[in-house]
Motif scaffolding. Structure first.
Motif, PDB file in Angstrom:
ATOM      1  N   UNK A 269       0.829  -1.209   0.000  1.00 24.87           N
ATOM      2  CA  UNK A 269       0.000   0.000   0.000  1.00 24.87           C
ATOM      3  C   UNK A 269       0.867   1.265   0.000  1.00 24.87           C
ATOM      4  N   UNK A 270       1.935   1.232   0.768  1.00 23.93           N
ATOM      5  CA  UNK A 270       2.794   2.411   0.877  1.00 23.93           C
ATOM      6  C   UNK A 270       3.651   2.624  -0.372  1.00 23.93           C
ATOM      7  N   UNK A 271       4.114   1.540  -0.990  1.00 24.06           N
ATOM      8  CA  UNK A 271       5.076   1.639  -2.086  1.00 24.06           C
ATOM      9  C   UNK A 271       4.535   1.095  -3.408  1.00 24.06           C
ATOM     10  N   UNK A 272       3.254   1.212  -3.609  1.00 15.54           N
ATOM     11  CA  UNK A 272       2.614   0.636  -4.791  1.00 15.54           C
ATOM     12  C   UNK A 272       3.226   1.184  -6.085  1.00 15.54           C
ATOM     13  N   UNK A 273       3.378   2.489  -6.201  1.00 13.38           N
ATOM     14  CA  UNK A 273       3.898   3.098  -7.425  1.00 13.38           C
ATOM     15  C   UNK A 273       5.351   2.695  -7.680  1.00 13.38           C
ATOM     16  N   UNK A 274       6.131   2.612  -6.619  1.00 13.57           N
ATOM     17  CA  UNK A 274       7.530   2.235  -6.773  1.00 13.57           C
ATOM     18  C   UNK A 274       7.668   0.788  -7.242  1.00 13.57           C
ATOM     19  N   UNK A 275       6.854  -0.092  -6.685  1.00 10.75           N
ATOM     20  CA  UNK A 275       6.904  -1.506  -7.064  1.00 10.75           C
ATOM     21  C   UNK A 275       6.483  -1.676  -8.515  1.00 10.75           C
ATOM     22  N   UNK A 276       5.443  -0.985  -8.918  1.00 13.43           N
ATOM     23  CA  UNK A 276       4.981  -1.066 -10.313  1.00 13.43           C
ATOM     24  C   UNK A 276       6.063  -0.532 -11.253  1.00 13.43           C
ATOM     25  N   UNK A 277       6.746   0.547 -10.890  1.00  9.56           N
ATOM     26  CA  UNK A 277       7.805   1.104 -11.734  1.00  9.56           C
ATOM     27  C   UNK A 277       8.963   0.116 -11.875  1.00  9.56           C
ATOM     28  N   UNK A 278       9.325  -0.554 -10.790  1.00 10.15           N
ATOM     29  CA  UNK A 278      10.416  -1.528 -10.854  1.00 10.15           C
ATOM     30  C   UNK A 278      10.025  -2.724 -11.724  1.00 10.15           C
ATOM     31  N   UNK A 279       8.799  -3.206 -11.560  1.00  5.96           N
ATOM     32  CA  UNK A 279       8.337  -4.336 -12.387  1.00  5.96           C
ATOM     33  C   UNK A 279       8.318  -3.951 -13.860  1.00  5.96           C
ATOM     34  N   UNK A 280       7.858  -2.741 -14.166  1.00  9.01           N
ATOM     35  CA  UNK A 280       7.825  -2.290 -15.571  1.00  9.01           C
ATOM     36  C   UNK A 280       9.236  -2.184 -16.144  1.00  9.01           C
ATOM     37  N   UNK A 281      10.188  -1.701 -15.361  1.00 11.98           N
ATOM     38  CA  UNK A 281      11.570  -1.606 -15.840  1.00 11.98           C
ATOM     39  C   UNK A 281      12.138  -2.995 -16.115  1.00 11.98           C
ATOM     40  N   UNK A 282      11.854  -3.948 -15.231  1.00  7.36           N
ATOM     41  CA  UNK A 282      12.316  -5.326 -15.451  1.00  7.36           C
ATOM     42  C   UNK A 282      11.699  -5.907 -16.714  1.00  7.36           C
ATOM     43  N   UNK A 283      10.406  -5.663 -16.927  1.00  2.00           N
ATOM     44  CA  UNK A 283       9.749  -6.171 -18.139  1.00  2.00           C
ATOM     45  C   UNK A 283      10.320  -5.540 -19.403  1.00  2.00           C
ATOM     46  N   UNK A 284      10.608  -4.241 -19.368  1.00  2.00           N
ATOM     47  CA  UNK A 284      11.187  -3.597 -20.549  1.00  2.00           C
ATOM     48  C   UNK A 284      12.538  -4.206 -20.897  1.00  2.00           C
ATOM     49  N   UNK A 285      13.361  -4.429 -19.883  1.00  2.00           N
ATOM     50  CA  UNK A 285      14.669  -5.039 -20.122  1.00  2.00           C
ATOM     51  C   UNK A 285      14.498  -6.459 -20.644  1.00  2.00           C
ATOM     52  N   UNK A 286      13.530  -7.190 -20.109  1.00  2.00           N
ATOM     53  CA  UNK A 286      13.310  -8.571 -20.539  1.00  2.00           C
ATOM     54  C   UNK A 286      12.879  -8.639 -22.004  1.00  2.00           C
ATOM     55  N   UNK A 287      12.114  -7.671 -22.472  1.00  2.00           N
ATOM     56  CA  UNK A 287      11.684  -7.687 -23.867  1.00  2.00           C
ATOM     57  C   UNK A 287      12.769  -7.192 -24.816  1.00  2.00           C
ATOM     58  N   UNK A 288      13.671  -6.340 -24.339  1.00  2.00           N
ATOM     59  CA  UNK A 288      14.717  -5.793 -25.194  1.00  2.00           C
ATOM     60  C   UNK A 288      15.899  -6.747 -25.333  1.00  2.00           C
TER      61      UNK A 288
END
Length: 104
Positions: free
Chosen positions: A6-25
């Motif tokens: 609840x406290x770090x929802x935006x940060x966790x989503x940003x980290x997951x998105x960065x990992x996914x971008x790297x995984x696709x590239x």
């Protein structure tokens, strides 16, 4: 864990998105292409690469595997299909100018 999310929802989503971008590239950089494309022939002063022959072979196989028919001549075309026929099937709405001329 729920309080942390609840406290770090935006940060966790940003980290997951960065990992996914790297995984696709990564897979595109990992291949690095199939190596050099050697020149196998010259035609009309232009070099022809192996990929040109491969693409031409694929196109030729596609064309020879399908039945290609030509459209009929304009005189042989059916008159019940197409834009003209659809227009003639509907009653034509008269414009205001035509209605005035017809009334006069």
């Amino acid at each position: 864990m729920a309080n942390f999310m609840r406290r770090n929802n935006k940060k966790v989503v940003a980290i997951i998105m960065a990992i996914l971008m790297v995984a696709f590239i990564l897979p595109t950089f990992g291949r690095g292409g199939s190596g050099p494309d050697p020149v196998v022939a010259h035609a009309f002063g232009e070099p022809m690469h192996a990929s040109d022959f491969r693409d031409a072979r694929i196109d030729w196989e596609y064309l020879t595997s399908r039945r290609i028919t030509t459209s009929p001549l304009p005189s042989e075309r059916p008159t019940t299909t197409g834009r003209r026929a659809r227009r003639s099937c509907r009653p034509r709405a008269r414009s205001r100018r035509r209605r005035r001329r017809a009334a006069a």
